[in-house]
Design a protein around this motif. Structure first.
Motif, PDB file in Angstrom:
ATOM      1  N   SER A 202       0.849  -1.190   0.000  1.00  0.00           N
ATOM      2  CA  SER A 202       0.000   0.000   0.000  1.00  0.00           C
ATOM      3  C   SER A 202       0.880   1.234   0.000  1.00  0.00           C
ATOM      4  O   SER A 202       2.046   1.207   0.418  1.00  0.00           O
ATOM      5  CB  SER A 202      -0.915   0.005   1.225  1.00  0.00           C
ATOM      6  N   SER A 204       1.223   5.291   1.151  1.00  0.00           N
ATOM      7  CA  SER A 204       0.785   6.406   1.982  1.00  0.00           C
ATOM      8  C   SER A 204       1.717   7.579   1.683  1.00  0.00           C
ATOM      9  O   SER A 204       2.918   7.385   1.505  1.00  0.00           O
ATOM     10  CB  SER A 204       0.854   6.056   3.469  1.00  0.00           C
ATOM     11  N   LEU A 217      -2.438  10.305   0.423  1.00  0.00           N
ATOM     12  CA  LEU A 217      -2.895   8.921   0.351  1.00  0.00           C
ATOM     13  C   LEU A 217      -2.611   8.253   1.683  1.00  0.00           C
ATOM     14  O   LEU A 217      -1.623   8.562   2.343  1.00  0.00           O
ATOM     15  CB  LEU A 217      -2.153   8.148  -0.751  1.00  0.00           C
ATOM     16  N   ASP A 220      -3.275   3.148   0.531  1.00  0.00           N
ATOM     17  CA  ASP A 220      -3.957   3.103  -0.759  1.00  0.00           C
ATOM     18  C   ASP A 220      -3.496   1.895  -1.580  1.00  0.00           C
ATOM     19  O   ASP A 220      -2.290   1.639  -1.704  1.00  0.00           O
ATOM     20  CB  ASP A 220      -3.663   4.389  -1.532  1.00  0.00           C
ATOM     21  N   LYS A 222      -5.151   1.144  -4.804  1.00  0.00           N
ATOM     22  CA  LYS A 222      -5.796   1.191  -6.126  1.00  0.00           C
ATOM     23  C   LYS A 222      -4.881   0.638  -7.213  1.00  0.00           C
ATOM     24  O   LYS A 222      -5.351   0.007  -8.167  1.00  0.00           O
ATOM     25  CB  LYS A 222      -6.211   2.626  -6.450  1.00  0.00           C
TER      26      LYS A 222
END
Length: 243
Positions: A202, A204, A217, A220, A222
């Protein structure tokens, strides 16, 4: 006072230790079946795919948004993640031991069940002291890790003033970056950690302005959801048993 322009931090990809820890917890085992020391635990196949997805995300950033320098935990799983993600990019990479995972001391490789079974007094002490300040014998509390992260950020701000710096590290470290940069308190940190486990690979990030650090972020994934071979995972590290 020296200050960075932008800070990003990425948790390492899924490791074989994450998989082994999840399996051991599901089976109710006392111990996690890992032969290597924690520093040498490598990525799983899924973790390598996740790291590739991070590389795609970085490559797609505009030139003036890419990090100037990358700083990585020396643990194998973090270093492998950075190596895969950065293979097509020409960005300086540094190691810093202050980004290493939290050390568990005598509780290392024990599941939550194993700790409650073999170290009931430690399980009770952790409940009384709380997760933030609890230090297992021979190990570190979250507050201990926080001290080395504060030291790291001070040094990095001085050495790389007004630059964009990307870190590769571990789940507790990501949470503690947020604790520092967003000025959280203990309760806010622990609530966030319970509600939003830090996903493997992830992203950030925070950007500096006259008002201070602003979150862009957090946790995250995505970039992982866009790639079927790099599905998100959020297994706790082998350093984070559910005591």
């Amino acid at each position: 006072m020296h200050q960075l322009e932008w800070i990003g931090i990425i948790r390492h990809g899924e490791s074989v230790g994450n998989v082994a820890a999840a399996t051991a917890e599901e089976k109710g085992s006392d111990l996690i079946d890992i032969a290597e020391r924690d520093a040498d635990v490598a990525l799983s196949d899924a973790g390598e795919k996740q790291a590739e997805a991070v590389g795609d995300w970085l490559a797609a950033l505009p030139e003036d948004e890419r990090p100037h320098v990358v700083i990585v935990s020396p643990y194998v799983r973090a270093w492998q993640t950075a190596e895969i993600a950065l293979k097509s990019l020409d960005i300086p990479v540094l190691r810093d031991e202050r980004l290493r995972d939290r050390e568990l001391g005598v509780l290392d490789l024990h599941t939550g069940h194993g700790i409650r079974s073999k170290f009931p007094e430690e399980s009770e002490r952790r409940q009384r002291v709380g997760k933030f300040y609890y230090r297992p014998p021979g190990g570190e509390s979250w507050a201990d890790v926080l001290l080395r992260i504060r030291s790291l950020l001070r040094d990095v701000a001085e050495d790389h003033a007004e630059q964009r710096v990307l870190f590769f590290a571990h789940d507790a470290v990501v949470s503690l970056f947020r604790y520092i940069l967003e000025d959280l308190d203990e309760e806010e940190l622990m609530t966030s950690a319970k509600k939003s486990p830090i996903a493997n690979c992830s992203i950030s990030s925070w950007r500096w302005s006259d008002e201070g650090w602003a979150s862009e972020l957090f946790n995250d994934v995505k970039h992982l959801e866009q790639d079927a071979s790099a599905h998100p995972t959020a297994e706790e590290g082998v350093d984070a048993p559910a005591v």
